[in-house]
Design a protein around this motif. Structure first.
Motif, PDB file in Angstrom:
ATOM      1  N   ARG A 128      11.614  66.290  43.978  1.00  0.00           N
ATOM      2  CA  ARG A 128      10.529  65.855  44.228  1.00  0.00           C
ATOM      3  C   ARG A 128      10.398  64.784  43.598  1.00  0.00           C
ATOM      4  NH1 ARG A 128       4.430  69.313  43.592  1.00  0.00           N
ATOM      5  NH2 ARG A 128       2.980  66.775  43.523  1.00  0.00           N
ATOM      6  N   ILE A 180      11.786  59.331  54.316  1.00  0.00           N
ATOM      7  CA  ILE A 180      11.834  59.964  53.645  1.00  0.00           C
ATOM      8  C   ILE A 180      13.338  61.383  54.763  1.00  0.00           C
ATOM      9  CG2 ILE A 180      11.223  62.501  53.064  1.00  0.00           C
ATOM     10  CD1 ILE A 180      12.874  61.402  49.608  1.00  0.00           C
ATOM     11  N   ASN A 208       2.880  53.036  50.979  1.00  0.00           N
ATOM     12  CA  ASN A 208       2.929  52.395  49.369  1.00  0.00           C
ATOM     13  C   ASN A 208       2.895  50.456  50.347  1.00  0.00           C
ATOM     14  OD1 ASN A 208       5.241  53.386  51.015  1.00  0.00           O
ATOM     15  ND2 ASN A 208       6.837  51.811  49.579  1.00  0.00           N
ATOM     16  N   ASN A 259      11.950  61.811  44.952  1.00  0.00           N
ATOM     17  CA  ASN A 259      10.604  60.968  46.740  1.00  0.00           C
ATOM     18  C   ASN A 259      10.103  61.057  46.020  1.00  0.00           C
ATOM     19  OD1 ASN A 259       9.481  61.135  49.120  1.00  0.00           O
ATOM     20  ND2 ASN A 259       8.565  63.414  49.135  1.00  0.00           N
ATOM     21  N   ASN A 278       4.490  56.144  53.491  1.00  0.00           N
ATOM     22  CA  ASN A 278       4.847  54.623  53.906  1.00  0.00           C
ATOM     23  C   ASN A 278       3.039  54.909  53.496  1.00  0.00           C
ATOM     24  OD1 ASN A 278       7.454  55.056  54.775  1.00  0.00           O
ATOM     25  ND2 ASN A 278       7.050  53.558  56.853  1.00  0.00           N
ATOM     26  N   LEU A 315      17.714  62.036  50.390  1.00  0.00           N
ATOM     27  CA  LEU A 315      17.490  61.213  49.090  1.00  0.00           C
ATOM     28  C   LEU A 315      18.768  60.480  49.880  1.00  0.00           C
ATOM     29  CD1 LEU A 315      16.932  63.269  45.891  1.00  0.00           C
ATOM     30  CD2 LEU A 315      15.071  61.547  47.857  1.00  0.00           C
ATOM     31  N   ILE A 346      10.752  57.400  44.747  1.00  0.00           N
ATOM     32  CA  ILE A 346      11.088  56.265  46.161  1.00  0.00           C
ATOM     33  C   ILE A 346       8.923  55.720  47.278  1.00  0.00           C
ATOM     34  CG2 ILE A 346      11.479  56.155  48.225  1.00  0.00           C
ATOM     35  CD1 ILE A 346      13.614  58.054  47.704  1.00  0.00           C
ATOM     36  N   SER A 347       8.318  56.532  47.327  1.00  0.00           N
ATOM     37  CA  SER A 347       7.452  56.239  48.014  1.00  0.00           C
ATOM     38  C   SER A 347       6.345  55.750  46.021  1.00  0.00           C
ATOM     39  CB  SER A 347       6.909  57.436  48.341  1.00  0.00           C
ATOM     40  OG  SER A 347       6.683  58.157  47.862  1.00  0.00           O
ATOM     41  N   SER A 348       7.171  54.818  45.376  1.00  0.00           N
ATOM     42  CA  SER A 348       5.572  54.595  44.650  1.00  0.00           C
ATOM     43  C   SER A 348       4.492  55.732  43.997  1.00  0.00           C
ATOM     44  CB  SER A 348       5.519  52.932  44.637  1.00  0.00           C
ATOM     45  OG  SER A 348       6.483  52.950  45.413  1.00  0.00           O
ATOM     46  N   ARG A 349       4.951  56.183  43.745  1.00  0.00           N
ATOM     47  CA  ARG A 349       3.476  57.647  43.586  1.00  0.00           C
ATOM     48  C   ARG A 349       4.539  58.300  42.627  1.00  0.00           C
ATOM     49  NH1 ARG A 349       3.309  60.600  49.185  1.00  0.00           N
ATOM     50  NH2 ARG A 349       4.730  60.725  48.922  1.00  0.00           N
TER      51      ARG A 349
END
Lengths: 200, 313
Positions: free
Chosen positions: A65, B12, B98, A68, B96, A12, A71-74
């Motif tokens: 998790r 990541i 996003n 993560n 990726n 991270l 960060i990935s906008s999920r």
């Protein structure tokens, strides 16, 4: 006086430190839960019932998790903090995960997690705010202390792991440390269940 | 396709410090050694890079399916108490996503990944290779003596050989039992070779030895060095099965027998000296679960025709 621990998890980004604090004998659980429900942004924390946490690795894996996904906008829930509670769950029901792992009016021991999603959130600001609003006794966030608080049979039940678990084959009889081994296997099963959550 | 080309890591892991180190590369996946949560916790990272020649939608679906398949098998086995690497974290979407769909260049950095517990120890392949070298040297040392006075050295050699045989047989039994427990749990490995079986030192037993058997340890060590031999390859420890990339869930005798057949062939080609010990492995397998004898009967059939089932009839 506070035991707030600030740490960085592998992989991270260093811009996202994580602040964790453990408390015993919580006296204002209802008030804290109220703040969450009303969406008070000053109380944007992951409030976790410590009895549902087996070890440091257990909660840190959920944080990993959640961050993560952040960060990935999920994100599947409102923010990274609610996502941490959701990531502890073995199934996809968000409301249920809050009920089982999050703070309830009956919560006695509380684990608080805060991610520095903006630079103005620092160790000091978090420590200061927690000292103000949490009415409880701070404890060190380590495996020994967590072990005294965790309700292993309830954890097994929520993760649908039988009371015996099929460790008989691998547990070397009743040597000292066999309990240790069993806890490691249980932890591995929890991490696996959490990692697979949402896979269809 | 250029084999030297290493695809970029999922985002990541791009800033991980220290950077994950590549330890193995296959057609379907790349294996790295890295850490999990804290730098002191080693972990194996398996990445299924996206293939540029596949349609993006198909590519994502395949990577997702395969990484999930592997993770499910591992979690199932862990729950059943079979020794396999634990699943630590998983991302079947790949990173990726996003960056919008139109950013075609970035799709390459996607790919699903799986973080697993790091299993420390030599592969059985390495253990047996070392043992074979050791045995060869042993025999060479004994031969000149034998030709001089055959009758005197023979009993000595026999004792030593018997001990060696017992050690290998014990290792084979442990492997048979491990494969049996995996089959009992309803999982087929799909690629059982001696490289995919790790001999992990048992931490608990180690502690015991240090406490109570220290004296014995020293005497054994002394006697070995006195003989002036190469270091004996340790064969104690627990058997851990790895690489479930081709694994599947099945309880069919046919699939189980093919698993054993592939393993038998692997032993026969990579470790010709151990071929005589495969019976010990099968014997332990036979005793490991209820349906095992039927699988062994099926194995006879598979041996006759090979791995692939006949499509005639």
């Amino acid at each position: 006086m506070s035991h707030l621990e600030t740490l960085y998890l592998s992989h991270l980004p260093p811009s996202l430190p994580i602040h964790i604090s453990l408390f015993r004998d919580l006296r204002n659980a209802a008030f804290l839960r109220e703040q969450l429900l009303s969406g008070n942004s000053a109380f944007e924390y992951a409030f976790v019932d410590a009895s549902m946490i087996l070890s440091r690795t257990h909660i840190l894996a959920a944080i990993f998790r959640a961050v993560n996904s952040h960060i990935s906008s999920r994100l599947k829930s409102r923010n990274v903090h609610s996502e941490i509670v959701f990531c502890l769950s073995p199934n996809n029901n968000i409301a249920e995960s809050f009920r089982k792992f999050g703070i309830t009016d009956a919560t006695k021991d509380l684990l608080v997690v805060k991610v520095s999603v903006t630079p103005d959130i620092t160790h000091d600001t978090v420590a200061g705010h927690l000292a103000e609003v949490i009415e409880a006794t701070p404890l060190p966030f380590d495996d020994e202390t967590l072990a005294t608080l965790s309700n292993v049979s309830k954890i097994r039940k929520v993760y649908k792991l039988g009371p015996a678990l099929a460790t008989a084959a691998t547990t070397p009889s009743h040597i000292n440390g066999a309990g240790d081994h069993e806890k490691k296997v249980l932890e591995a099963c929890l991490l696996g269940a959490m990692a697979l959550r949402g896979a269809s | 396709m250029e084999s030297a080309h290493i695809p970029p890591l999922p985002s990541i892991f791009m800033h991980t410090n220290p950077s994950p180190t590549l330890i193995a590369q296959g057609a379907e996946a790349h294996l790295y050694k890295t850490s999990f949560l804290t730098p002191s916790t080693p972990a194996a990272l398996k990445i299924r890079p996206s293939k540029p020649y596949r349609h993006p939608i198909l590519d994502r679906r395949l990577s997702r399916q395969r990484i999930l398949h592997e993770a499910r098998c591992l979690v199932k086995l862990m729950r059943e108490g079979v020794l396999v690497p634990g699943v630590l974290a998983l991302d079947w979407e790949g990173s990726n996503n996003n960056n919008n769909e139109n950013d075609a260049g970035n799709q390459q950095t996607g790919g699903a990944w799986l973080l697993m517990e790091w299993i420390e120890g030599p592969s059985v392949r390495l253990v047996l290779e070392k043992w074979e070298v050791w045995m060869k040297r042993r025999l060479q040392l004994l031969q000149p003596l034998e030709s001089g006075s055959p009758k005197r050295t023979e009993p000595l050699k026999c004792v030593e050989e018997q001990e060696e045989e017992e050690r290998v047989r014990d290792l084979m039994r442990k492997i048979g039992y491990a494969v049996g427990s995996m089959h009992k749990a309803g999982v087929i490995h799909g690629d059982l070779t001696t490289s995919n079986i790790i001999l992990r030192k048992n931490a608990i037993k180690d502690r015991e030895n240090n406490n109570s058997e220290r004296l014995d340890d020293i005497t054994i060590a002394d006697s070995v060095t006195a003989v002036g031999d190469e270091e004996l390859q340790a064969m104690d420890g627990e058997i851990v099965l790895i690489d479930f990339g081709l694994a599947g869930q099945s309880t069919q005798e046919e699939d189980r027998a093919v698993d054993l057949y592939v393993l038998e062939r692997a032993f026969g080609s990579a470790h010709p000296r151990t071929e005589g010990y495969f019976g010990a492995l099968l014997q332990a397998y036979r005793e490991s679960f209820k349906g095992a004898p039927n699988v062994l009967r099926k194995l006879e059939e598979v041996r006759m025709r090979g791995r692939k089932r006949s499509m005639v009839g």
